[in-house]
Design a protein around this motif. Structure first.
Motif, PDB file in Angstrom:
ATOM      1  N   ALA A 101      44.173  37.404  38.392  1.00 13.46           N
ATOM      2  CA  ALA A 101      44.161  38.866  38.488  1.00 13.46           C
ATOM      3  C   ALA A 101      43.779  39.481  37.151  1.00 13.46           C
ATOM      4  N   ARG A 102      44.329  38.951  36.081  1.00 11.87           N
ATOM      5  CA  ARG A 102      43.991  39.476  34.755  1.00 11.87           C
ATOM      6  C   ARG A 102      42.526  39.218  34.416  1.00 11.87           C
ATOM      7  N   THR A 103      42.027  38.077  34.797  1.00 15.23           N
ATOM      8  CA  THR A 103      40.620  37.755  34.527  1.00 15.23           C
ATOM      9  C   THR A 103      39.694  38.674  35.317  1.00 15.23           C
ATOM     10  N   LEU A 104      39.975  38.854  36.599  1.00 12.65           N
ATOM     11  CA  LEU A 104      39.161  39.746  37.425  1.00 12.65           C
ATOM     12  C   LEU A 104      39.179  41.173  36.882  1.00 12.65           C
ATOM     13  N   ALA A 117      39.949  42.209  33.807  1.00 11.39           N
ATOM     14  CA  ALA A 117      39.307  42.300  32.493  1.00 11.39           C
ATOM     15  C   ALA A 117      37.785  42.290  32.629  1.00 11.39           C
ATOM     16  N   TRP A 118      37.270  41.400  33.471  1.00 13.04           N
ATOM     17  CA  TRP A 118      35.819  41.343  33.651  1.00 13.04           C
ATOM     18  C   TRP A 118      35.297  42.657  34.230  1.00 13.04           C
ATOM     19  N   ALA A 119      35.903  43.113  35.326  1.00 12.16           N
ATOM     20  CA  ALA A 119      35.415  44.326  35.985  1.00 12.16           C
ATOM     21  C   ALA A 119      35.583  45.550  35.087  1.00 12.16           C
ATOM     22  N   ALA A 120      36.723  45.680  34.427  1.00 13.58           N
ATOM     23  CA  ALA A 120      36.945  46.830  33.546  1.00 13.58           C
ATOM     24  C   ALA A 120      35.969  46.814  32.382  1.00 13.58           C
ATOM     25  N   GLY A 147      27.401  38.412  37.781  1.00  8.95           N
ATOM     26  CA  GLY A 147      28.742  38.185  37.248  1.00  8.95           C
ATOM     27  C   GLY A 147      29.787  38.044  38.333  1.00  8.95           C
ATOM     28  N   LEU A 148      29.709  38.896  39.336  1.00  9.40           N
ATOM     29  CA  LEU A 148      30.670  38.858  40.440  1.00  9.40           C
ATOM     30  C   LEU A 148      30.632  37.513  41.149  1.00  9.40           C
ATOM     31  N   GLU A 149      29.446  37.062  41.461  1.00 10.02           N
ATOM     32  CA  GLU A 149      29.297  35.776  42.145  1.00 10.02           C
ATOM     33  C   GLU A 149      29.902  34.639  41.322  1.00 10.02           C
ATOM     34  N   ILE A 157      36.872  31.245  39.543  1.00  6.76           N
ATOM     35  CA  ILE A 157      38.299  31.380  39.830  1.00  6.76           C
ATOM     36  C   ILE A 157      38.681  30.614  41.083  1.00  6.76           C
ATOM     37  N   SER A 158      37.746  30.505  42.010  1.00  9.15           N
ATOM     38  CA  SER A 158      38.011  29.795  43.266  1.00  9.15           C
ATOM     39  C   SER A 158      37.936  28.278  43.129  1.00  9.15           C
ATOM     40  N   ALA A 159      37.306  27.798  42.065  1.00 10.86           N
ATOM     41  CA  ALA A 159      37.139  26.351  41.890  1.00 10.86           C
ATOM     42  C   ALA A 159      38.515  25.683  41.789  1.00 10.86           C
ATOM     43  N   LYS A 160      38.704  24.647  42.546  1.00 13.86           N
ATOM     44  CA  LYS A 160      39.959  23.899  42.533  1.00 13.86           C
ATOM     45  C   LYS A 160      40.023  23.020  41.288  1.00 13.86           C
ATOM     46  N   GLN A 161      41.161  23.054  40.656  1.00 15.96           N
ATOM     47  CA  GLN A 161      41.378  22.195  39.485  1.00 15.96           C
ATOM     48  C   GLN A 161      41.665  20.768  39.953  1.00 15.96           C
TER      49      GLN A 161
END
Length: 183
Positions: A138-141, A143-146, A170-172, A178-182
């Motif tokens: 959430a913080r990454t999303l 920060a990027w969008a803002a 950037g959105l893609e 963020i969706s990539a599984k660790q």
């Protein structure tokens, strides 16, 4: 016999929000708001303690509006698109809530309200990254969008190309990362 109320707190806040967009934070004065709602400035103090309180109320109203838009969005693409549209449509309000340290009265927004605003972003982050990493996502999303919207508002894309294409790129990639599984 007391004088009748000639305006409501909602009308005062709406007038202040309009003035903020029209004249920026310096133009958001008690006198200007009073003129906009059709009362004398001393009458505002029945509803609002001072200018700092008025700015806090505007920040809170802005956050409530943004939260409603984000809560209505399904998926990261729509959520971040709503965030961007809000910022581009209401630039002064966006700056007020995204840089609260610049305006201490805006920084005084209640923690409960801040949590309400974060609900849509956290929901989307949970969908992308899972419960364990939701806050980080959430913080990454955010920060990027803002950051992107702030650059767009400030004319920060001077190297050519279309900002819309850059947004999509950037959105893609941020959603994919963020969706990539660790493993």
């Amino acid at each position: 016999m007391p004088t009748p109320d000639r305006t409501s707190l909602d009308a005062i806040v709406m007038a202040a929000r309009d003035l903020l967009e029209q004249d920026g934070l310096p133009g958001l004065t008690m006198q200007a708001v009073a003129e906009r709602v059709g009362v004398r400035a001393p009458s505002l103090y029945k509803r609002v303690r001072n200018r700092d309180d008025l700015i806090r109320l505007v920040a809170e109203a802005t956050l409530v509006e943004l939260a409603a838009e984000l809560d209505a969005a399904n998926g990261a693409r729509k959520l971040l698109g709503s965030f961007r549209a809000f910022g581009l449509g209401r630039p002064a309000a966006f700056r007020l809530i995204m840089t609260p340290g610049d305006t201490p009265s805006a920084a005084a927004v209640s923690e409960a309200l801040a949590e309400t605003v974060s609900a849509g972003i956290l929901r989307t982050a949970r969908e992308l990254a899972g419960e364990q990493d939701a806050l980080f996502a959430a913080r990454t999303l955010t920060a990027w969008a803002a950051g992107f919207v702030s650059m767009e508002l400030n004319g920060g894309f001077n190297l050519g190309g279309d900002p819309e294409d850059a947004w999509e790129y950037g959105l893609e990639r941020i959603v994919a990362a963020i969706s990539a599984k660790q493993t």
